[in-house]
Design a protein around this motif. Structure first.
Motif, PDB file in Angstrom:
ATOM      1  N   ARG A  23       1.581  -6.223   2.366  1.00 45.26           N
ATOM      2  CA  ARG A  23      -0.030  -5.757   2.251  1.00 45.26           C
ATOM      3  C   ARG A  23      -0.104  -4.395   3.104  1.00 45.26           C
ATOM      4  O   ARG A  23       0.315  -4.319   3.755  1.00 45.26           O
ATOM      5  CB  ARG A  23      -1.079  -6.868   2.994  1.00 45.26           C
ATOM      6  CG  ARG A  23      -0.898  -8.252   2.524  1.00 45.26           C
ATOM      7  CD  ARG A  23      -1.929  -9.238   2.824  1.00 45.26           C
ATOM      8  NE  ARG A  23      -1.998 -10.484   2.090  1.00 45.26           N
ATOM      9  CZ  ARG A  23      -1.922 -11.456   2.533  1.00 45.26           C
ATOM     10  NH1 ARG A  23      -2.077 -11.592   3.699  1.00 45.26           N
ATOM     11  NH2 ARG A  23      -2.017 -12.688   1.891  1.00 45.26           N
ATOM     12  N   ARG A  24      -0.858  -3.770   2.076  1.00 46.95           N
ATOM     13  CA  ARG A  24      -1.460  -2.376   2.747  1.00 46.95           C
ATOM     14  C   ARG A  24      -2.534  -2.061   1.792  1.00 46.95           C
ATOM     15  O   ARG A  24      -2.779  -2.148   0.884  1.00 46.95           O
ATOM     16  CB  ARG A  24      -0.024  -1.487   2.660  1.00 46.95           C
ATOM     17  CG  ARG A  24       0.462  -1.101   1.163  1.00 46.95           C
ATOM     18  CD  ARG A  24       1.739  -0.195   1.143  1.00 46.95           C
ATOM     19  NE  ARG A  24       2.109  -0.125  -0.110  1.00 46.95           N
ATOM     20  CZ  ARG A  24       1.768   1.156  -0.863  1.00 46.95           C
ATOM     21  NH1 ARG A  24       1.248   2.162  -0.367  1.00 46.95           N
ATOM     22  NH2 ARG A  24       2.381   1.108  -2.203  1.00 46.95           N
ATOM     23  N   GLN A  25      -3.102  -0.977   2.371  1.00 47.00           N
ATOM     24  CA  GLN A  25      -4.387  -0.372   1.753  1.00 47.00           C
ATOM     25  C   GLN A  25      -3.756   0.867   1.010  1.00 47.00           C
ATOM     26  O   GLN A  25      -2.962   1.669   1.395  1.00 47.00           O
ATOM     27  CB  GLN A  25      -5.264   0.143   3.143  1.00 47.00           C
ATOM     28  CG  GLN A  25      -6.529   0.865   2.568  1.00 47.00           C
ATOM     29  CD  GLN A  25      -7.414  -0.129   1.937  1.00 47.00           C
ATOM     30  OE1 GLN A  25      -7.617  -1.589   2.490  1.00 47.00           O
ATOM     31  NE2 GLN A  25      -8.131  -0.013   1.019  1.00 47.00           N
ATOM     32  N   ILE A  26      -4.234   1.010  -0.125  1.00 52.23           N
ATOM     33  CA  ILE A  26      -3.945   2.075  -1.073  1.00 52.23           C
ATOM     34  C   ILE A  26      -5.040   2.822  -1.174  1.00 52.23           C
ATOM     35  O   ILE A  26      -6.279   2.542  -1.390  1.00 52.23           O
ATOM     36  CB  ILE A  26      -3.622   1.648  -2.571  1.00 52.23           C
ATOM     37  CG1 ILE A  26      -2.424   0.664  -2.334  1.00 52.23           C
ATOM     38  CG2 ILE A  26      -3.385   2.679  -3.436  1.00 52.23           C
ATOM     39  CD1 ILE A  26      -1.992  -0.175  -3.712  1.00 52.23           C
ATOM     40  N   GLU A  27      -4.547   4.449  -0.955  1.00 53.19           N
ATOM     41  CA  GLU A  27      -5.730   5.388  -0.763  1.00 53.19           C
ATOM     42  C   GLU A  27      -6.017   5.575  -2.262  1.00 53.19           C
ATOM     43  O   GLU A  27      -5.390   5.884  -3.057  1.00 53.19           O
ATOM     44  CB  GLU A  27      -5.256   6.805  -0.170  1.00 53.19           C
ATOM     45  CG  GLU A  27      -6.495   7.647   0.056  1.00 53.19           C
ATOM     46  CD  GLU A  27      -5.625   8.781   0.750  1.00 53.19           C
ATOM     47  OE1 GLU A  27      -6.250   9.945   0.668  1.00 53.19           O
ATOM     48  OE2 GLU A  27      -4.665   8.569   1.442  1.00 53.19           O
ATOM     49  N   ILE A  28      -7.311   5.966  -2.627  1.00 50.93           N
ATOM     50  CA  ILE A  28      -7.974   6.117  -3.856  1.00 50.93           C
ATOM     51  C   ILE A  28      -8.214   7.743  -3.739  1.00 50.93           C
ATOM     52  O   ILE A  28      -8.861   8.370  -3.108  1.00 50.93           O
ATOM     53  CB  ILE A  28      -9.288   5.718  -4.349  1.00 50.93           C
ATOM     54  CG1 ILE A  28      -9.096   4.192  -4.224  1.00 50.93           C
ATOM     55  CG2 ILE A  28      -9.642   6.299  -5.738  1.00 50.93           C
ATOM     56  CD1 ILE A  28     -10.263   3.355  -4.280  1.00 50.93           C
ATOM     57  N   LYS A  29      -7.417   8.521  -4.757  1.00 50.94           N
ATOM     58  CA  LYS A  29      -7.645   9.787  -4.859  1.00 50.94           C
ATOM     59  C   LYS A  29      -8.600  10.526  -5.908  1.00 50.94           C
ATOM     60  O   LYS A  29      -8.859   9.817  -6.663  1.00 50.94           O
ATOM     61  CB  LYS A  29      -6.440  10.538  -5.289  1.00 50.94           C
ATOM     62  CG  LYS A  29      -5.107  10.191  -4.140  1.00 50.94           C
ATOM     63  CD  LYS A  29      -3.920  10.939  -4.599  1.00 50.94           C
ATOM     64  CE  LYS A  29      -3.079  10.570  -3.582  1.00 50.94           C
ATOM     65  NZ  LYS A  29      -1.589  11.359  -3.645  1.00 50.94           N
TER      66      LYS A  29
END
Length: 146
Positions: free
Chosen positions: A140-146
């Motif tokens: 689980r990890r946070q995915i950055e939105i570009k």
């Protein structure tokens, strides 16, 4: 006015008095009750990020009564128990032998690490912990939105 639930067994007893009582007394005997109830324990299966957990409710046993075997990808939990209850009197009026056995089988998922299985029996519950392979653990990890 009072409503009374209709029970055909009780209401038909006047046709053949004592008929139902005979069968009730036979099937309420502990001999039949012990043999008609299921001896296979209930199981709870859960999953965490690192492990699978299996819990079997099996009160009244000892940890020596259990056998856990892994055959290919199937985990078998079995119990075979023989007990003898007899009175201390020389001329006893009842003597009982008891034999019970059961097997529960669980197919392990591909993500299970078959080399890392642990079991413990406490307070009537057999707890089995099956580790997951490293590559199968939930990431689980946070995915950055570009």
């Amino acid at each position: 006015m009072t409503l009374v639930k209709f029970n055909p067994a009780k209401n038909n007893s006047s046709l053949m008095p004592g008929f139902n009582d005979v069968f009730d007394s036979i099937f309420n005997d502990t001999f039949f009750n012990d043999r008609l109830t299921s001896r296979v324990p209930a199981a709870n299966i859960s999953e965490t990020e690192d492990h699978y957990h299996v819990e079997l409710a099996a009160p009244g046993l000892r940890k020596e009564d259990f056998k856990l075997n892994l055959d290919r990808n199937v985990l078998n939990v079995s119990v075979e128990r023989r007990t003898e209850n007899n009175g201390n009197q020389k001329n006893y009026s009842k003597r009982e032998y008891s034999y019970s056995s059961w097997v529960r089988s669980f197919t392990l998922p591909e993500s299970a690490n078959a080399d890392s299985i642990e079991a413990a029996y406490t307070d009537g519950v057999l707890k089995i912990d099956i580790a997951k392979r490293e590559d199968a653990k939930i990431v689980r990890r946070q995915i950055e939105i570009k």
